[in-house]
Design a protein around this motif. Structure first.
Motif, mmCIF file in Angstrom:
data_model
loop_
_atom_site.group_PDB
_atom_site.id
_atom_site.type_symbol
_atom_site.label_atom_id
_atom_site.label_comp_id
_atom_site.label_asym_id
_atom_site.label_seq_id
_atom_site.Cartn_x
_atom_site.Cartn_y
_atom_site.Cartn_z
ATOM 1 N N GLY A 1 111.196 17.053 74.026
ATOM 2 C CA GLY A 1 111.752 18.269 73.452
ATOM 3 C C GLY A 1 110.691 19.335 73.286
ATOM 4 N N SER A 2 111.133 20.495 72.870
ATOM 5 C CA SER A 2 110.206 21.612 72.683
ATOM 6 C C SER A 2 109.580 21.599 71.295
ATOM 7 C CB SER A 2 110.932 22.936 72.904
ATOM 8 O OG SER A 2 111.949 23.096 71.939
ATOM 9 N N GLU B 1 115.832 21.185 67.138
ATOM 10 C CA GLU B 1 115.894 19.831 67.675
ATOM 11 C C GLU B 1 115.721 18.755 66.603
ATOM 12 O OE1 GLU B 1 112.964 19.597 70.718
ATOM 13 O OE2 GLU B 1 114.255 20.543 72.192
ATOM 14 N N GLU C 1 110.702 17.408 86.136
ATOM 15 C CA GLU C 1 111.975 17.780 85.522
ATOM 16 C C GLU C 1 112.489 16.682 84.605
ATOM 17 O OE1 GLU C 1 113.997 20.488 85.332
ATOM 18 O OE2 GLU C 1 112.256 21.497 86.178
ATOM 19 N N VAL C 2 112.343 15.425 85.041
ATOM 20 C CA VAL C 2 112.798 14.302 84.220
ATOM 21 C C VAL C 2 111.998 14.255 82.925
ATOM 22 C CG1 VAL C 2 112.863 11.782 84.092
ATOM 23 C CG2 VAL C 2 113.685 12.933 86.131
ATOM 24 N N LYS D 1 110.473 16.706 81.496
ATOM 25 C CA LYS D 1 110.789 17.880 80.699
ATOM 26 C C LYS D 1 112.083 17.681 79.913
ATOM 27 C CE LYS D 1 110.848 22.887 81.243
ATOM 28 N NZ LYS D 1 110.864 23.987 82.203
ATOM 29 N N THR D 2 113.059 16.984 80.492
ATOM 30 C CA THR D 2 114.301 16.740 79.775
ATOM 31 C C THR D 2 114.120 15.692 78.688
ATOM 32 O OG1 THR D 2 115.014 15.080 81.389
ATOM 33 C CG2 THR D 2 115.761 17.356 81.730
ATOM 34 N N GLN D 3 113.154 14.788 78.858
ATOM 35 C CA GLN D 3 112.944 13.739 77.870
ATOM 36 C C GLN D 3 112.136 14.220 76.670
ATOM 37 O OE1 GLN D 3 111.125 10.589 80.074
ATOM 38 N NE2 GLN D 3 113.069 9.840 80.881
#
Length: 152
Positions: A93-94, A99, A86-87, A89-91
């Motif tokens: 971007g897609s 973005e 999760e960490v 994934k938040t760091q």
């Protein structure tokens, strides 16, 4: 299952529910007459282990505790891996256009900063080092307004 040392997983004895019962299975001496099977339940997680391999209740209890520790260790590792995922994934971007911070469009001679909504139609001059103040000053003003907005 990974073998776990007693040191790596600490289990509070008050968190365990230990039940003894008679072993099931095919007949034989003392199979259905002694309470040698053990079921250990870790109350906080609900993980339960039953063991009836040995004739001795103590041996079954020791084996069940080893298996329970291995399962608790594996559950803890999985929870840490999920948290790390999760960490990460938040760091990361897609990569979507939404973005992007800034767009340099050479065919239209346009520079757009998406954070502050600034668009300038003099990309060549900016790339040569001119008009940088027209980009930097609005960015500084935006950063200051963000800082003042978050401290209130």
């Amino acid at each position: 299952m990974p073998e776990v040392d007693d040191v790596s997983v600490d289990i509070n004895p008050n968190d365990l529910k230990i039940e003894v019962f008679r072993s099931g299975g095919h007949g034989g001496q003392s199979v259905n007459t002694t309470d040698s099977a053990v079921r250990i339940t870790h109350i906080p997680t609900g993980i339960s282990v039953s063991m009836q391999d040995e004739k001795s209740q103590h041996k079954n209890k020791d084996k069940a505790l080893k298996i329970l520790k291995a399962r608790l260790y594996e559950a803890e590792i999985e929870a840490q891996n999920a948290q790390n995922k999760e960490v990460r994934k938040t760091q990361v971007g897609s990569g979507d256009r939404s973005e992007r911070i800034r767009t340099y469009n050479y065919p239209q001679n346009r520079l757009t900063d998406h954070r502050i909504g600034l668009t300038l139609y003099s990309l060549e001059e900016i790339m040569l080092g001119g008009l940088l103040d027209e980009i930097i000053n609005p960015l500084i003003a935006h950063a200051q307004s963000q800082a003042m907005g978050t401290t209130e």
